[in-house]
Enzyme design. Structure first.
Site, PDB file in Angstrom:
ATOM      1  N   GLU A 107       0.850  -1.186   0.000  1.00 56.05           N
ATOM      2  CA  GLU A 107       0.000   0.000   0.000  1.00 56.05           C
ATOM      3  C   GLU A 107       0.884   1.234   0.000  1.00 56.05           C
ATOM      4  OE1 GLU A 107      -2.617   2.704  -0.231  1.00 56.05           O
ATOM      5  OE2 GLU A 107      -3.410   0.635  -0.186  1.00 56.05           O
ATOM      6  N   ILE A 108       0.573   2.200  -0.849  1.00 58.04           N
ATOM      7  CA  ILE A 108       1.428   3.368  -1.013  1.00 58.04           C
ATOM      8  C   ILE A 108       1.067   4.500  -0.053  1.00 58.04           C
ATOM      9  CG2 ILE A 108       0.071   4.592  -2.769  1.00 58.04           C
ATOM     10  CD1 ILE A 108       2.753   5.058  -4.247  1.00 58.04           C
ATOM     11  N   ASP A 149      -7.668   1.772  -8.449  1.00 60.72           N
ATOM     12  CA  ASP A 149      -8.017   3.121  -8.900  1.00 60.72           C
ATOM     13  C   ASP A 149      -8.350   3.083 -10.391  1.00 60.72           C
ATOM     14  OD1 ASP A 149      -8.095   5.829  -9.601  1.00 60.72           O
ATOM     15  OD2 ASP A 149      -6.538   6.350  -8.155  1.00 60.72           O
ATOM     16  N   GLU A 159     -13.908  -1.519  -0.020  1.00 58.24           N
ATOM     17  CA  GLU A 159     -14.560  -1.117  -1.270  1.00 58.24           C
ATOM     18  C   GLU A 159     -15.641  -2.108  -1.666  1.00 58.24           C
ATOM     19  OE1 GLU A 159     -14.490   1.510  -3.367  1.00 58.24           O
ATOM     20  OE2 GLU A 159     -13.362   2.495  -1.775  1.00 58.24           O
TER      21      GLU A 159
END
Length: 269
Positions: free
Chosen positions: A113-114, A169, A246
């Site tokens: 995860e960024i 995304d 999500e």
């Protein structure tokens, strides 16, 4: 001084220890915008090769610290011989990792995860789960990392057996499509770290993105789509649909979910 009722607490105090358990972190203290520029320099730490990675910081029950490194509390003195096999790329708040941890208790899984705050949340959640459930959740961890740039720095050729790309995304604007996590170039990197017979799982509530991912995976010579009827017996699929934040949001909104899974074939096929 005690917090005033209703006052927000900083993220670092979002996990509190009581006499009986460690409280899980609360997402409201770790919220961060959904988009991150994957092409910018995020000042990330990464090994020069998989052999240089010290996994004891992530999986202390399975890896001894590298020579010369400070000992990690609770780390074993000898490696278990295991390697990370599942990679959740852009793992978000870690719902899939937590769900699969007990389904595949003998498999090491890593989320990448960024976003800083999101990575911090997942890390604190895993540490709390480990303390509250001794002997469990030692097989999952997270790294703050840009998988689009540094994946081969962490994983050897054919190391992984599953890769997950869940509700990525969409990057709706055409000029942003190069930032999508599934592209022809990136698929070749995924094929490098994924072993023959390994599976890529993709799901999205955005039909255009789903069709994009299917188009690129169909066109790649090292991946073949798995028929839906063969996925019925895959224990990971239901969690792919429902375990993430999500996925749960789409469920609440009665939206559509588009699933496509692909098997990595051998180079000779």
């Amino acid at each position: 001084m005690d917090n005033v009722a209703g006052e927000k607490r900083p993220a670092e105090t979002a996990v509190e220890e009581t006499s009986t358990e460690v409280r899980l972190p609360q997402k409201k203290y770790f919220r961060q915008r959904a988009h991150a520029n994957v092409f910018s320099d995020h000042h990330l730490d990464y090994p020069v090769s998989p052999a240089h990675m010290d996994w004891s910081k992530n999986f202390p029950q399975h890896f001894a610290p590298k020579d010369g490194d400070a000992a990690v509390e609770g780390a074993v003195t000898k490696d278990s011989g295991k390697k990370v096999e599942f990679a959740d790329i852009g793992c978000g708040y870690g719902g899939l990792l937590v769900a699969l941890s007990t389904v595949f208790p003998d498999t090491l899984m890593l989320g990448m995860e960024i976003r800083v705050k999101v990575e911090e949340y997942v890390n604190q959640k895993i540490l709390a789960l480990r303390q509250n459930h001794p002997g469990s959740y030692d097989n999952v961890s997270i790294l703050r990392m840009n998988a689009m740039k540094f994946l081969p720095n962490f994983f050897e050729k054919h190391q992984l057996s599953k890769m997950f790309f869940l509700f990525p995304d969409p990057h709706f604007k055409k000029r942003k499509h190069k930032a999508r996590i599934i592209t022809s170039t990136l698929l070749s990197e995924y094929a490098y770290v994924l072993r023959p017979g390994g599976i890529i799982y993709t799901i999205s509530d955005v039909k255009d993105l789903h069709l994009w991912m299917v188009k690129h995976l169909d066109a790649h010579p090292l991946f073949v789509r798995i028929p839906d009827e063969e996925l019925v017996d895959d224990p990971a699929v239901e969690h792919v649909r429902t375990a993430t934040e999500e996925g749960q949001k789409v469920e609440r909104n009665k939206g559509d979910k588009y699933l496509a899974c692909y098997r990595r074939i051998t180079d000779e096929d």
